[in-house]
Design a protein around this motif. Sequence first.
Motif, PDB file in Angstrom:
ATOM      1  N   ASP A   1       0.819  -1.204   0.000  1.00  0.00           N
ATOM      2  CA  ASP A   1       0.000   0.000   0.000  1.00  0.00           C
ATOM      3  C   ASP A   1       0.859   1.264   0.000  1.00  0.00           C
ATOM      4  O   ASP A   1       0.447   2.305  -0.512  1.00  0.00           O
ATOM      5  CB  ASP A   1      -0.993   0.004   1.166  1.00  0.00           C
ATOM      6  CG  ASP A   1      -0.361  -0.312   2.505  1.00  0.00           C
ATOM      7  OD1 ASP A   1       0.168  -1.420   2.671  1.00  0.00           O
ATOM      8  OD2 ASP A   1      -0.396   0.560   3.396  1.00  0.00           O
TER       9      ASP A   1
ATOM     10  N   GLN B   1       1.262   2.801  -3.212  1.00  0.00           N
ATOM     11  CA  GLN B   1       0.003   3.337  -3.732  1.00  0.00           C
ATOM     12  C   GLN B   1      -0.822   2.304  -4.488  1.00  0.00           C
ATOM     13  O   GLN B   1      -1.511   2.632  -5.456  1.00  0.00           O
ATOM     14  CB  GLN B   1       0.246   4.589  -4.587  1.00  0.00           C
ATOM     15  CG  GLN B   1       0.762   5.772  -3.782  1.00  0.00           C
ATOM     16  CD  GLN B   1       0.986   7.001  -4.641  1.00  0.00           C
ATOM     17  OE1 GLN B   1       2.097   7.491  -4.752  1.00  0.00           O
ATOM     18  NE2 GLN B   1      -0.080   7.500  -5.249  1.00  0.00           N
TER      19      GLN B   1
ATOM     20  N   GLY C   1      -3.935   0.554  -5.236  1.00  0.00           N
ATOM     21  CA  GLY C   1      -5.308   0.996  -5.037  1.00  0.00           C
ATOM     22  C   GLY C   1      -5.456   2.491  -4.863  1.00  0.00           C
ATOM     23  O   GLY C   1      -6.564   2.982  -4.662  1.00  0.00           O
ATOM     24  N   MET C   2      -4.357   3.233  -4.967  1.00  0.00           N
ATOM     25  CA  MET C   2      -4.399   4.700  -4.806  1.00  0.00           C
ATOM     26  C   MET C   2      -3.515   5.377  -5.846  1.00  0.00           C
ATOM     27  O   MET C   2      -2.808   6.328  -5.550  1.00  0.00           O
ATOM     28  CB  MET C   2      -3.971   5.100  -3.391  1.00  0.00           C
ATOM     29  CG  MET C   2      -4.936   4.670  -2.304  1.00  0.00           C
ATOM     30  SD  MET C   2      -4.497   5.314  -0.667  1.00  0.00           S
ATOM     31  CE  MET C   2      -4.879   7.060  -0.841  1.00  0.00           C
TER      32      MET C   2
ATOM     33  N   ASP D   1      -6.117  -6.387  -7.292  1.00  0.00           N
ATOM     34  CA  ASP D   1      -6.511  -5.053  -7.726  1.00  0.00           C
ATOM     35  C   ASP D   1      -6.497  -4.865  -9.236  1.00  0.00           C
ATOM     36  O   ASP D   1      -6.939  -3.821  -9.720  1.00  0.00           O
ATOM     37  CB  ASP D   1      -5.650  -3.983  -7.035  1.00  0.00           C
ATOM     38  CG  ASP D   1      -4.161  -4.214  -7.200  1.00  0.00           C
ATOM     39  OD1 ASP D   1      -3.730  -5.377  -7.258  1.00  0.00           O
ATOM     40  OD2 ASP D   1      -3.409  -3.221  -7.266  1.00  0.00           O
TER      41      ASP D   1
ATOM     42  N   ARG E   1      -9.948  -6.132  -1.594  1.00  0.00           N
ATOM     43  CA  ARG E   1     -11.203  -5.399  -1.449  1.00  0.00           C
ATOM     44  C   ARG E   1     -12.381  -6.211  -1.983  1.00  0.00           C
ATOM     45  O   ARG E   1     -13.471  -6.197  -1.401  1.00  0.00           O
ATOM     46  CB  ARG E   1     -11.122  -4.062  -2.197  1.00  0.00           C
ATOM     47  CG  ARG E   1     -10.178  -3.055  -1.570  1.00  0.00           C
ATOM     48  CD  ARG E   1     -10.038  -1.820  -2.446  1.00  0.00           C
ATOM     49  NE  ARG E   1      -9.199  -0.791  -1.825  1.00  0.00           N
ATOM     50  CZ  ARG E   1      -8.809   0.319  -2.446  1.00  0.00           C
ATOM     51  NH1 ARG E   1      -9.174   0.532  -3.708  1.00  0.00           N
ATOM     52  NH2 ARG E   1      -8.039   1.200  -1.825  1.00  0.00           N
TER      53      ARG E   1
ATOM     54  N   PRO F   1      -8.947  -1.099   8.666  1.00  0.00           N
ATOM     55  CA  PRO F   1      -9.727  -0.086   7.959  1.00  0.00           C
ATOM     56  C   PRO F   1      -9.171   1.323   8.103  1.00  0.00           C
ATOM     57  O   PRO F   1      -9.533   2.198   7.312  1.00  0.00           O
ATOM     58  CB  PRO F   1     -11.122  -0.206   8.582  1.00  0.00           C
ATOM     59  CG  PRO F   1     -10.893  -0.855   9.919  1.00  0.00           C
ATOM     60  CD  PRO F   1      -9.724  -1.761   9.726  1.00  0.00           C
TER      61      PRO F   1
ATOM     62  N   PHE G   1      -6.252   2.043   7.365  1.00  0.00           N
ATOM     63  CA  PHE G   1      -5.414   2.146   6.176  1.00  0.00           C
ATOM     64  C   PHE G   1      -6.240   2.043   4.896  1.00  0.00           C
ATOM     65  O   PHE G   1      -5.844   2.582   3.861  1.00  0.00           O
ATOM     66  CB  PHE G   1      -4.343   1.053   6.171  1.00  0.00           C
ATOM     67  CG  PHE G   1      -3.254   1.261   7.174  1.00  0.00           C
ATOM     68  CD1 PHE G   1      -2.131   2.008   6.864  1.00  0.00           C
ATOM     69  CD2 PHE G   1      -3.342   0.711   8.447  1.00  0.00           C
ATOM     70  CE1 PHE G   1      -1.122   2.201   7.786  1.00  0.00           C
ATOM     71  CE2 PHE G   1      -2.337   0.894   9.377  1.00  0.00           C
ATOM     72  CZ  PHE G   1      -1.221   1.655   9.049  1.00  0.00           C
ATOM     73  N   ASP G   2      -7.349   1.313   4.942  1.00  0.00           N
ATOM     74  CA  ASP G   2      -8.222   1.148   3.778  1.00  0.00           C
ATOM     75  C   ASP G   2      -9.617   0.816   4.283  1.00  0.00           C
ATOM     76  O   ASP G   2      -9.883  -0.325   4.687  1.00  0.00           O
ATOM     77  CB  ASP G   2      -7.698   0.034   2.869  1.00  0.00           C
ATOM     78  CG  ASP G   2      -8.488  -0.079   1.568  1.00  0.00           C
ATOM     79  OD1 ASP G   2      -9.595   0.489   1.490  1.00  0.00           O
ATOM     80  OD2 ASP G   2      -8.001  -0.744   0.629  1.00  0.00           O
TER      81      ASP G   2
ATOM     82  N   ALA H   1     -12.244   0.060   2.883  1.00  0.00           N
ATOM     83  CA  ALA H   1     -12.898  -1.031   2.158  1.00  0.00           C
ATOM     84  C   ALA H   1     -12.579  -2.395   2.750  1.00  0.00           C
ATOM     85  O   ALA H   1     -13.210  -3.393   2.382  1.00  0.00           O
ATOM     86  CB  ALA H   1     -12.505  -1.003   0.685  1.00  0.00           C
ATOM     87  N   LEU H   2     -11.619  -2.462   3.671  1.00  0.00           N
ATOM     88  CA  LEU H   2     -11.216  -3.736   4.259  1.00  0.00           C
ATOM     89  C   LEU H   2     -11.817  -3.949   5.643  1.00  0.00           C
ATOM     90  O   LEU H   2     -11.395  -4.865   6.361  1.00  0.00           O
ATOM     91  CB  LEU H   2      -9.684  -3.815   4.332  1.00  0.00           C
ATOM     92  CG  LEU H   2      -8.961  -3.718   2.987  1.00  0.00           C
ATOM     93  CD1 LEU H   2      -7.452  -3.722   3.186  1.00  0.00           C
ATOM     94  CD2 LEU H   2      -9.388  -4.845   2.052  1.00  0.00           C
TER      95      LEU H   2
ATOM     96  N   TRP I   1      -4.567   6.699   5.556  1.00  0.00           N
ATOM     97  CA  TRP I   1      -4.211   6.201   4.223  1.00  0.00           C
ATOM     98  C   TRP I   1      -3.466   7.231   3.378  1.00  0.00           C
ATOM     99  O   TRP I   1      -2.892   6.888   2.351  1.00  0.00           O
ATOM    100  CB  TRP I   1      -5.451   5.683   3.490  1.00  0.00           C
ATOM    101  CG  TRP I   1      -6.585   6.658   3.386  1.00  0.00           C
ATOM    102  CD1 TRP I   1      -6.775   7.612   2.436  1.00  0.00           C
ATOM    103  CD2 TRP I   1      -7.710   6.746   4.276  1.00  0.00           C
ATOM    104  NE1 TRP I   1      -7.931   8.306   2.672  1.00  0.00           N
ATOM    105  CE2 TRP I   1      -8.536   7.795   3.778  1.00  0.00           C
ATOM    106  CE3 TRP I   1      -8.104   6.049   5.414  1.00  0.00           C
ATOM    107  CZ2 TRP I   1      -9.736   8.151   4.421  1.00  0.00           C
ATOM    108  CZ3 TRP I   1      -9.290   6.407   6.037  1.00  0.00           C
ATOM    109  CH2 TRP I   1     -10.090   7.446   5.544  1.00  0.00           C
TER     110      TRP I   1
END
Length: 386
Positions: free
Chosen positions: A82, A85, A87-88, A120, A156, A190, A192-193, A195-196, A318
């Motif tokens: 992560d 990046q 997913g970002m 992803d 995700r 969550p 950090f993300d 969606a998790l 995040w």
Amino acid sequence: MSTVRLPRPDGTVEQRRLAEPVGWSRPAGPITSRIAFAAAHVVADPLGDNTPGAPAVVDWEATLAFRRHLWSYGLGVAEAMDTAQRGMGLDWASTRELITRSAAAAREAGGRIAAGAGTDHAPADLASLDEVTAAYRTQIEVVEASGAQVILMASRQLARLARGPEDYAKVYAPLLDEVSGPVILHWLGPMFDPALDGYWGSPEVPAATAALLDLVGGYAGKVDGIKVSLLDAGHERRLRAALPAGVRLYTGDDFNYPELIRGDGTHHSDALLGVFAAIAPAASAALQALDAGDPARYDETFAPTLPLARHLFAAPTWYYKTGIAFLAWLCGHQPGFTMVGGLQSARSVLHLAELVRLADDARLLPDPDLAAARLRAFLDVAGVPR
């Protein structure tokens, strides 16, 4: 000249002279007391169209040079995590190339590398668990072909589809049967993300932990360790004590890493941390002290890095990647303060100014004159008064 102006939240501006650099020592050989990975960021090509939603354009020379910097301090590289990046802003085509290039660079440098395999690249609306499993296989093949160790990242799509712990087991069990070597499982919280949320089958952490331990208990020979990023030191201590013999706990706790890595005399955590990318020289020095049996020097070395880490990972957590890239630019590791996906805009001028204060307190600016010149240019563009 290394005097800079730093804006304060009350609207005033501080004049600060940056500290003289520390001559951080590089280890003569591998660090032995702990396994320590730094999750590395990617450097955007300043001439690329790295706007939100555009395909990533990476400065490969600077990106790989940063990994060689980490290896030179005896740290392993956790690639394509992560911090890079995922997913970002970093798309799968660039991720695949990043894994392949970095693994080749690791062989040349004699450095340790593990890389994230996730889902992803697949559509966000995958319809079945079988499709999630197939998506994981695609990325595992890339990581294994590169020669890097596999990190099974949180998905995700799996978090959206799973209805309980049994669905996580249905996806992970065949993957663990098939992998060629022990993997690192990734539990990203969550913070950090988002969606998790509810990963491993429950929003209740004790229930999710029990499901994870059930899975690991059945595949202990295929699991090198679990990377836990929940920012909960008490939970991490309990989890690592419950793991089967030989399965490591890789801390992802950027708020409490010194005490967790140091351990309690019975158990300790190894490390897979985004903050290690920002504090690599100090992290290496602390671990060298641990190797030398000098826990007092270990504590003394890590202590000034902790306020920096806690600010870097402040909510919304995040966006910590922005601070890591900003410090890398100030330290001369990249030509400009640009990021894929335009993420350089994700933190405020005040947040970044405080980051400079804390990095300076920790003596982590290796060239104060360069840092000051770059900071002055950044503040001028931001409109901070002289």
